[in-house]
Design a protein around this motif. Structure first.
Motif, PDB file in Angstrom:
ATOM      1  N   UNK A   1       0.835  -1.208   0.000  1.00  0.00           N
ATOM      2  CA  UNK A   1       0.000   0.000   0.000  1.00  0.00           C
ATOM      3  C   UNK A   1       0.868   1.255   0.000  1.00  0.00           C
ATOM      4  N   UNK A   2       1.947   1.232   0.788  1.00  0.00           N
ATOM      5  CA  UNK A   2       2.860   2.375   0.830  1.00  0.00           C
ATOM      6  C   UNK A   2       3.506   2.630  -0.512  1.00  0.00           C
ATOM      7  N   UNK A   3       3.967   1.569  -1.179  1.00  0.00           N
ATOM      8  CA  UNK A   3       4.598   1.707  -2.495  1.00  0.00           C
ATOM      9  C   UNK A   3       3.609   2.248  -3.521  1.00  0.00           C
ATOM     10  N   UNK A   4       2.354   1.790  -3.442  1.00  0.00           N
ATOM     11  CA  UNK A   4       1.325   2.285  -4.371  1.00  0.00           C
ATOM     12  C   UNK A   4       1.060   3.775  -4.155  1.00  0.00           C
ATOM     13  N   UNK A   5       1.053   4.199  -2.897  1.00  0.00           N
ATOM     14  CA  UNK A   5       0.875   5.618  -2.605  1.00  0.00           C
ATOM     15  C   UNK A   5       2.017   6.447  -3.177  1.00  0.00           C
ATOM     16  N   UNK A   6       3.229   5.945  -3.055  1.00  0.00           N
ATOM     17  CA  UNK A   6       4.400   6.632  -3.624  1.00  0.00           C
ATOM     18  C   UNK A   6       4.256   6.747  -5.135  1.00  0.00           C
ATOM     19  N   UNK A   7       3.838   5.665  -5.764  1.00  0.00           N
ATOM     20  CA  UNK A   7       3.675   5.649  -7.224  1.00  0.00           C
ATOM     21  C   UNK A   7       2.633   6.685  -7.667  1.00  0.00           C
ATOM     22  N   UNK A   8       1.458   6.658  -7.034  1.00  0.00           N
ATOM     23  CA  UNK A   8       0.356   7.557  -7.424  1.00  0.00           C
ATOM     24  C   UNK A   8       0.731   9.006  -7.139  1.00  0.00           C
ATOM     25  N   UNK A   9       1.306   9.269  -5.969  1.00  0.00           N
ATOM     26  CA  UNK A   9       1.653  10.638  -5.597  1.00  0.00           C
ATOM     27  C   UNK A   9       2.718  11.206  -6.531  1.00  0.00           C
ATOM     28  N   UNK A  10       3.700  10.398  -6.905  1.00  0.00           N
ATOM     29  CA  UNK A  10       4.760  10.865  -7.793  1.00  0.00           C
ATOM     30  C   UNK A  10       4.202  11.240  -9.164  1.00  0.00           C
ATOM     31  N   UNK A  11       3.291  10.441  -9.675  1.00  0.00           N
ATOM     32  CA  UNK A  11       2.662  10.768 -10.958  1.00  0.00           C
ATOM     33  C   UNK A  11       1.811  12.028 -10.835  1.00  0.00           C
ATOM     34  N   UNK A  12       1.128  12.167  -9.699  1.00  0.00           N
ATOM     35  CA  UNK A  12       0.292  13.352  -9.498  1.00  0.00           C
ATOM     36  C   UNK A  12       1.131  14.625  -9.469  1.00  0.00           C
ATOM     37  N   UNK A  13       2.308  14.544  -8.876  1.00  0.00           N
ATOM     38  CA  UNK A  13       3.194  15.708  -8.820  1.00  0.00           C
ATOM     39  C   UNK A  13       3.528  16.199 -10.226  1.00  0.00           C
ATOM     40  N   UNK A  14       3.769  15.259 -11.137  1.00  0.00           N
ATOM     41  CA  UNK A  14       4.196  15.628 -12.491  1.00  0.00           C
ATOM     42  C   UNK A  14       3.027  15.930 -13.417  1.00  0.00           C
ATOM     43  N   UNK A  15       1.885  15.257 -13.234  1.00  0.00           N
ATOM     44  CA  UNK A  15       0.846  15.302 -14.269  1.00  0.00           C
ATOM     45  C   UNK A  15      -0.561  15.641 -13.775  1.00  0.00           C
ATOM     46  N   UNK A  16      -0.721  15.969 -12.512  1.00  0.00           N
ATOM     47  CA  UNK A  16      -2.033  16.375 -12.032  1.00  0.00           C
ATOM     48  C   UNK A  16      -2.172  17.878 -12.252  1.00  0.00           C
ATOM     49  N   UNK A  17      -2.722  18.235 -13.405  1.00  0.00           N
ATOM     50  CA  UNK A  17      -2.739  19.632 -13.828  1.00  0.00           C
ATOM     51  C   UNK A  17      -1.801  19.800 -15.012  1.00  0.00           C
ATOM     52  N   UNK A  18      -1.262  20.998 -15.178  1.00  0.00           N
ATOM     53  CA  UNK A  18      -0.291  21.205 -16.250  1.00  0.00           C
ATOM     54  C   UNK A  18       0.930  20.326 -16.031  1.00  0.00           C
ATOM     55  N   UNK A  19       1.449  19.748 -17.121  1.00  0.00           N
ATOM     56  CA  UNK A  19       2.635  18.910 -17.011  1.00  0.00           C
ATOM     57  C   UNK A  19       3.839  19.749 -16.593  1.00  0.00           C
TER      58      UNK A  19
ATOM     59  N   UNK B   1       4.671  25.834 -20.853  1.00  0.00           N
ATOM     60  CA  UNK B   1       4.188  27.012 -21.580  1.00  0.00           C
ATOM     61  C   UNK B   1       4.799  28.312 -21.076  1.00  0.00           C
ATOM     62  N   UNK B   2       4.906  28.476 -19.751  1.00  0.00           N
ATOM     63  CA  UNK B   2       5.378  29.728 -19.163  1.00  0.00           C
ATOM     64  C   UNK B   2       6.876  29.632 -18.875  1.00  0.00           C
ATOM     65  N   UNK B   3       7.662  30.500 -19.497  1.00  0.00           N
ATOM     66  CA  UNK B   3       9.115  30.471 -19.329  1.00  0.00           C
ATOM     67  C   UNK B   3       9.510  30.738 -17.880  1.00  0.00           C
ATOM     68  N   UNK B   4      10.455  29.942 -17.393  1.00  0.00           N
ATOM     69  CA  UNK B   4      11.021  30.100 -16.057  1.00  0.00           C
ATOM     70  C   UNK B   4       9.939  30.186 -14.976  1.00  0.00           C
ATOM     71  N   UNK B   5       8.909  29.372 -15.156  1.00  0.00           N
ATOM     72  CA  UNK B   5       7.842  29.287 -14.161  1.00  0.00           C
ATOM     73  C   UNK B   5       8.241  28.263 -13.101  1.00  0.00           C
ATOM     74  N   UNK B   6       7.970  28.576 -11.835  1.00  0.00           N
ATOM     75  CA  UNK B   6       8.322  27.670 -10.751  1.00  0.00           C
ATOM     76  C   UNK B   6       7.054  27.173 -10.064  1.00  0.00           C
ATOM     77  N   UNK B   7       6.624  25.994 -10.457  1.00  0.00           N
ATOM     78  CA  UNK B   7       5.420  25.414  -9.863  1.00  0.00           C
ATOM     79  C   UNK B   7       5.653  25.130  -8.387  1.00  0.00           C
TER      80      UNK B   7
END
Length: 693
Positions: free
Chosen positions: A14-32, A376-382
């Motif tokens: 369960x912990x590993x699955x949470x890490x997997x889902x959260x890591x993908x969400x960081x990169x792709x939940x919203x603008x890439x 899209x936005x140059x030098x943007x810091x999410x």
């Protein structure tokens, strides 16, 4: 009993699955989001036959899509060719290429399945592999703690999700840097080290050294540390007494050392030359006051003194001396080595301590601040899932140049003293306890090596990115301390937490600045902080807070003609009384110029170098391209930044030297970054005024 066993199995999965889902969400939940290229991608792309699908602004924008070369007639021929490197370029070899080739094959298979252009390369598949590897490492760590108390399991899970899935780490997965492989390899080493401690077997030991090989090859500067890890890993042999296991450990160590040393020997000459150049001219002798003495000790001809303060990645026209000649190669590259630089620092310990302090301060931020992370936005810091990144910066305890070496000394002394005690005592569990002390040795070796090696091996160039492993080790140490605190008795826990809290709070204390009130804006009086007093009764002041949010300009970063300067000296002061206006004195400001505008310079011989920390933002500005502007009201200058209170994000009076449409600004976390001039930032007005009697 069955429920207990099930919970032990469920927790790691369960912990590993949470890490997997959260890591993908960081990169792709919203603008890439990911990381843009700082120039390092090119050699990786060339070696792996990959090109940008769109190569515009790749220094400032994260790029999701690329194209890869696909050759052959059948599916299997094409797949086979995708695993081949480009042999026509002066490239280097790295285990990182194995991961990139796997991502190419994954892209190719998906493209074929979905009937897409077979040459399309989406970096998301590379990120997928890294996320998968991190999740497996997390599974191993959680498996080790599956037998512990619930409070410890929860602590480890929360720490991993909060700290090690932070965007500061995960953003690297969407890039071609070596850091993501370094990161997942290090986490795998920790996981395997824990699992070996729990139940030592030859397959686990073998996997440990495979991970170590990938770790060493991810960044070739990791080779010295990897050799030390290999030798310390001999402690695996003491966990079991059977001969076959011990022989397996010894052979694994031998093979690991040979492979790691071979990795170092495979480094191409151009890479050695670039780093050696920077370790000397942009490191050991940078800003030196005794160049003749330093050059003599380093064994360098004094005729090359004009190269002091230059780095290896400038345009050819910026060098005062041609560094591409055979004569320079013979006089410098054939004679100067990293070992000579290290011995030079031994003769100058104070200078070395200053350089190390500079390096530690640059370990404050996990992500490289000279790279944009938006498509899209140059030098943007999410700021997406950056709670730990922001907290570690705010705490200051993990990158204070005085506190960090003290912590390292205390922890190293602790390991040595416990080791001596265990060797002298005859406790039955000595073997496993000695193994844990050896693990602490590995961590402390990582801290010391990565605290000192970057500046020795590569000078101050791109130092923030080179301190990534040091920052990672500090986070691991901090997480270990928290786990230890949770395991403490209540009284000790309270004392330890209080000590950390008091130290952190003390680092936040700053003496208040004197203030003065004059002028009005939008009907309200303006409070100004006094930054500097002059003998003639005037003072340089800056508004205590942002007075507005505006773009710098809509065309370029020339201060003299900027929209912001015009607004400050017209609309902003339109409500000032005649008495207030009379207090404002003209101020001649020194303004840096971009490389393309160097023809307008009245002095200077190089582009102003990029630095994100306020202590070094003014570095080498005296010799940078510049001109002078007579100002009435202006924005904070570089000199003011060393003592300025942050209080939000706002424009700074300095262009970004390598792009005509980018201006520097103070970010609300205290770093000085750059962004497009037409983006909106806060404005803090500055002026030189006559103080009252």
């Amino acid at each position: 009993m069955t429920l207990l066993k099930d919970s032990k199995r469920i927790f790691p999965i369960a912990g590993a699955m949470l890490v997997f889902v959260l890591s993908f969400a960081v990169l792709y939940l919203g603008d890439n989001i990911g990381l843009s290229d700082n120039g390092d991608f090119r050699r990786v792309l060339l070696a792996n036959n990959i090109e940008y699908a769109d190569d515009t602004d790749y220094y400032y924008l994260f790029k999701q899509d690329y194209t890869m070369k696909v050759e052959g007639d059948t599916f299997f021929e094409k797949a086979s060719n995708l695993t081949k490197c480009n042999s026509e370029e002066d490239i280097y070899s790295s285990p990182q290429f194995i991961i990139i080739k796997a991502s190419k094959l994954l892209n190719f298979a998906i493209n074929t399945l979905l009937v897409k252009d077979e040459t399309d390369y989406n970096i998301a598949y590379l990120a997928f592999i890294y996320i998968l590897l991190l999740s497996v490492a997390a599974w191993g760590i959680f498996t080790f703690f599956a037998d512990e108390k619930k409070k410890l399991q929860i602590t480890v899970l929360v720490l991993f999700l909060f700290m090690f899935c932070d965007a500061g780490y995960i953003l690297y997965f969407n890039s071609f840097y070596g850091e993501p492989l370094q990161y997942v390899s290090l986490m795998s080493l920790i996981a395997l080290g824990l699992l070996i401690y729990k139940r030592p077997t030859i397959p686990k030991v073998a996997l440990f050294f495979v991970s170590l090989y990938f770790f060493a090859g991810s960044k070739l500067a990791n080779v010295p540390y990897s050799v030390i890890i290999s030798l310390l890993a001999l402690s695996f042999a003491f966990l079991r007494k059977d001969r076959r296991y011990r022989i397996g450990v010894a052979l694994s160590v031998l093979v690991a050392v040979i492979c790691t040393v071979n990795l170092y020997r495979s480094i191409p000459d151009w890479m050695h030359n670039d780093t050696t150049y920077q370790s000397v001219f942009f490191g050991a002798v940078k800003e030196t006051k005794t160049p003749e003495k330093d050059f003599k000790q380093l064994g360098i001809d004094e005729k090359y003194m004009p190269l002091v303060n230059t780095h290896a990645y400038m345009d050819e026209g910026e060098y005062p001396i041609d560094i591409t000649t055979d004569e320079f190669k013979h006089d410098f590259y054939d004679k100067v080595s990293k070992a000579r630089v290290a011995f030079f620092y031994l003769r100058h310990p104070i200078r070395f301590a200053q350089k190390v302090g500079f390096s530690i301060e640059n370990a404050s931020c996990l992500r490289p601040l000279n790279c944009g992370n938006h498509e899209i936005i140059s030098m943007y810091y999410s700021n997406r899932y950056s709670m730990w990144s922001n907290l570690r910066v705010a705490m200051k305890i993990l990158y204070n140049p005085y506190i960090v070496p003290i912590i390292a000394l205390i922890m190293t002394a602790y390991a040595v003293l416990i080791h001596i005690y265990l060797v002298k005592s005859r406790h039955q569990t000595n073997e496993k306890r000695l193994y844990l002390i050896t693990a602490l040795y590995v961590l402390m070796a990582g801290l010391w090596i990565n605290m000192c090696l970057p500046v020795i091996g590569n000078g101050e160039a791109d130092i923030m990115k080179h301190m990534f492993l040091f920052a990672n080790c500090m986070d691991i140490l901090f997480a270990s301390v928290i786990i230890g605190i949770v395991n403490m008795q209540k009284r000790n826990r309270i004392v330890t937490i209080a000590a950390i809290a008091v130290t952190t709070l003390m680092l936040q204390i700053e003496p208040p600045k004197s203030t003065v009130e004059f002028g009005t804006y939008q009907g309200k009086p303006i409070k100004w902080e006094i930054m500097k007093r002059y003998d003639d009764g005037t003072a340089e002041v800056i508004t205590k807070k942002n007075i507005a949010e505006r773009p710098f300009d809509y065309r370029n970063n020339m201060w003299e003609t900027s929209n912001l300067r015009q607004w400050l000296n017209s609309e902003f002061i339109s409500e000032f009384s005649m008495d207030d206006l009379a207090k404002i004195q003209p101020q001649r400001n020194e303004v840096m110029l971009t490389y393309n505008d160097r023809g307008l310079a009245v002095s200077g011989d190089h582009t102003h170098y990029w630095s994100a920390t306020v202590g070094e933002v003014n570095d080498l500005s005296e010799s940078a391209y510049k001109y002078y502007v007579d100002d009435i009201v202006y924005i904070p200058t570089l000199e003011m930044l060393e003592n300025i209170d942050v209080k939000g994000s706002y424009w700074v009076l300095c262009p970004y030297g390598y792009n005509d449409r980018m201006q520097r600004y103070m970010k609300n976390d205290g770093f000085v970054l750059h962004t497009n001039v037409d983006n909106v930032q806060g404005v803090r007005a500055a002026a030189r005024i006559k103080l009252g009697d």
